[in-house]
Design a protein around this motif. Structure first.
Motif, PDB file in Angstrom:
ATOM      1  N   MET A 198       0.832  -1.202   0.000  1.00  0.00           N
ATOM      2  CA  MET A 198       0.000   0.000   0.000  1.00  0.00           C
ATOM      3  C   MET A 198       0.865   1.250   0.000  1.00  0.00           C
ATOM      4  O   MET A 198       1.907   1.292   0.655  1.00  0.00           O
ATOM      5  CB  MET A 198      -0.925   0.028   1.209  1.00  0.00           C
ATOM      6  CG  MET A 198      -2.242  -0.668   0.997  1.00  0.00           C
ATOM      7  SD  MET A 198      -3.494  -0.071   2.151  1.00  0.00           S
ATOM      8  CE  MET A 198      -4.961  -0.684   1.371  1.00  0.00           C
TER       9      MET A 198
ATOM     10  N   ARG B 166      -4.069   5.025  -2.001  1.00  0.00           N
ATOM     11  CA  ARG B 166      -3.514   3.871  -1.294  1.00  0.00           C
ATOM     12  C   ARG B 166      -3.045   2.785  -2.257  1.00  0.00           C
ATOM     13  O   ARG B 166      -2.197   1.960  -1.906  1.00  0.00           O
ATOM     14  CB  ARG B 166      -4.569   3.280  -0.362  1.00  0.00           C
ATOM     15  CG  ARG B 166      -4.984   4.174   0.788  1.00  0.00           C
ATOM     16  CD  ARG B 166      -3.956   4.215   1.881  1.00  0.00           C
ATOM     17  NE  ARG B 166      -4.397   5.020   3.015  1.00  0.00           N
ATOM     18  CZ  ARG B 166      -3.582   5.499   3.941  1.00  0.00           C
ATOM     19  NH1 ARG B 166      -2.280   5.258   3.855  1.00  0.00           N
ATOM     20  NH2 ARG B 166      -4.047   6.225   4.938  1.00  0.00           N
ATOM     21  N   GLN B 167      -3.612   2.766  -3.470  1.00  0.00           N
ATOM     22  CA  GLN B 167      -3.350   1.690  -4.419  1.00  0.00           C
ATOM     23  C   GLN B 167      -2.295   2.052  -5.467  1.00  0.00           C
ATOM     24  O   GLN B 167      -2.002   1.240  -6.348  1.00  0.00           O
ATOM     25  CB  GLN B 167      -4.654   1.319  -5.150  1.00  0.00           C
ATOM     26  CG  GLN B 167      -5.798   0.897  -4.246  1.00  0.00           C
ATOM     27  CD  GLN B 167      -5.555  -0.417  -3.558  1.00  0.00           C
ATOM     28  OE1 GLN B 167      -4.822  -1.257  -4.059  1.00  0.00           O
ATOM     29  NE2 GLN B 167      -6.152  -0.604  -2.395  1.00  0.00           N
TER      30      GLN B 167
ATOM     31  N   GLU C   6      -9.245   0.033  -7.347  1.00  0.00           N
ATOM     32  CA  GLU C   6      -8.103  -0.725  -7.850  1.00  0.00           C
ATOM     33  C   GLU C   6      -8.096  -0.761  -9.373  1.00  0.00           C
ATOM     34  O   GLU C   6      -7.051  -0.547 -10.002  1.00  0.00           O
ATOM     35  CB  GLU C   6      -8.131  -2.147  -7.286  1.00  0.00           C
ATOM     36  CG  GLU C   6      -7.887  -2.212  -5.789  1.00  0.00           C
ATOM     37  CD  GLU C   6      -7.845  -3.641  -5.287  1.00  0.00           C
ATOM     38  OE1 GLU C   6      -7.665  -4.569  -6.111  1.00  0.00           O
ATOM     39  OE2 GLU C   6      -7.997  -3.840  -4.076  1.00  0.00           O
TER      40      GLU C   6
ATOM     41  N   GLN D  99      -5.376   1.030 -12.049  1.00  0.00           N
ATOM     42  CA  GLN D  99      -4.714   0.260 -13.110  1.00  0.00           C
ATOM     43  C   GLN D  99      -4.918   0.913 -14.473  1.00  0.00           C
ATOM     44  O   GLN D  99      -3.986   1.008 -15.285  1.00  0.00           O
ATOM     45  CB  GLN D  99      -5.247  -1.171 -13.118  1.00  0.00           C
ATOM     46  CG  GLN D  99      -4.835  -1.990 -11.906  1.00  0.00           C
ATOM     47  CD  GLN D  99      -5.517  -3.353 -11.861  1.00  0.00           C
ATOM     48  OE1 GLN D  99      -6.328  -3.691 -12.741  1.00  0.00           O
ATOM     49  NE2 GLN D  99      -5.213  -4.135 -10.846  1.00  0.00           N
TER      50      GLN D  99
END
Length: 280
Positions: A1, A48-49, A254, A258
């Motif tokens: 993280m 966080r990702q 998430e 990406q």
């Protein structure tokens, strides 16, 4: 993280805006721009990702969250001007701008007026126009009589319509508290600016590559609205998030990270200092 650091940027116009910063110091710069009533906390799940390939920045706009609240200046051009000054204050020469909901209006204004500062534009649940959205017009009329303190019931009602799937209680509570920090006059003037501006015109002249992200369960923006963006922009493509609502960045952080990372690798393949960007 990824670790999040909260800092403050002083703009040339004198405003001080808090912002969150996360990711790898050598990563490609990505600036997240929130919408009405939100703050940098709207992007906490995304920050966080962040992978090593990215360095993320999320400023809180004037009048919102813990940012300073000038007496006026809450139109789309005002927020766009602050965004350019934020890039200057943080030393970001060129970045990918990620606009969420109405935050995408300021982001695309900067992309159109300062293409040298914007390598690519990501519009996540962003309207082409609000002129044909009865719900937006009704909300604008509703907040004309809004007084402080802003009713919690109003905030909770609005948040309930932004997602198709339930959010974690902690995230929802934080977003609601951030919304409640916004004074009634800022709600009123920001909405008035969005409704009185010809938003469709702000799409013209944008030449930077653009990634349009939209949830097919969006109760705010129909597919045709996103098609209008695709038809107007010079270089844009659409990615549909099946089953996601308007705030797809809360429902699928998430996946969105990406998609942003892959897009950044396309439009910012090398760092400004000439070195290759880190691999994702």
């Amino acid at each position: 993280m990824s670790t999040i650091a909260v800092k403050a940027a002083r703009l040339r116009n004198g405003l001080v805006l808090p912002y969150a910063e996360a990711g790898y110091p050598e990563g490609a710069p990505v600036v997240f721009v929130h919408g009405l009533a939100d703050s940098w906390w709207a992007f906490e799940p995304l920050l966080r990702q962040l992978p090593a390939a990215l360095r993320g920045y999320a400023p809180t706009q004037r009048g919102h969250g813990d940012a300073e609240r000038p007496p006026d200046g809450y139109g789309p051009e005002d927020f766009a001007g602050d965004l350019v000054e934020f890039l200057d204050a943080t030393g970001i020469r060129r970045a990918v701008l990620v606009g969420a909901s109405s935050g995408g209006v300021a982001a695309r204004l900067v992309a159109g007026s300062h293409p040298d500062r914007v390598a690519g534009l990501v519009l996540a649940g962003v309207p082409a126009t609000l002129a044909d959205k009865p719900a937006a017009i009704a909300l604008g009329e509703r907040v004309e009589d809004l007084a402080d303190p802003v009713p919690r019931a109003l905030v909770e009602e609005l948040l309930a319509g932004l997602t198709a799937r339930p959010l974690g209680r902690g995230l929802l509570a934080t977003i609601a508290e951030e919304n409640l920090k916004v004074p009634a006059r800022v709600w009123r003037e920001t909405l008035r600016g969005l409704l009185e501006t010809d938003l469709a015109a702000t799409l013209k002249g944008i030449l930077v590559p653009t990634l349009v992200l939209w949830g097919d369960a969006d109760a705010v923006l129909p597919r045709a609205d996103q098609q209008r963006i695709l038809d107007t922009l010079f270089d844009a493509r659409l990615v549909v998030y099946e089953g996601a609502g308007h705030a797809l960045y809360w429902e699928e952080p998430e996946r969105l990270v990406q998609d942003v990372a892959a897009f950044a690798a396309e439009v910012l393949p090398d760092r400004p200092d000439g070195r290759a960007a880190p691999r994702i």
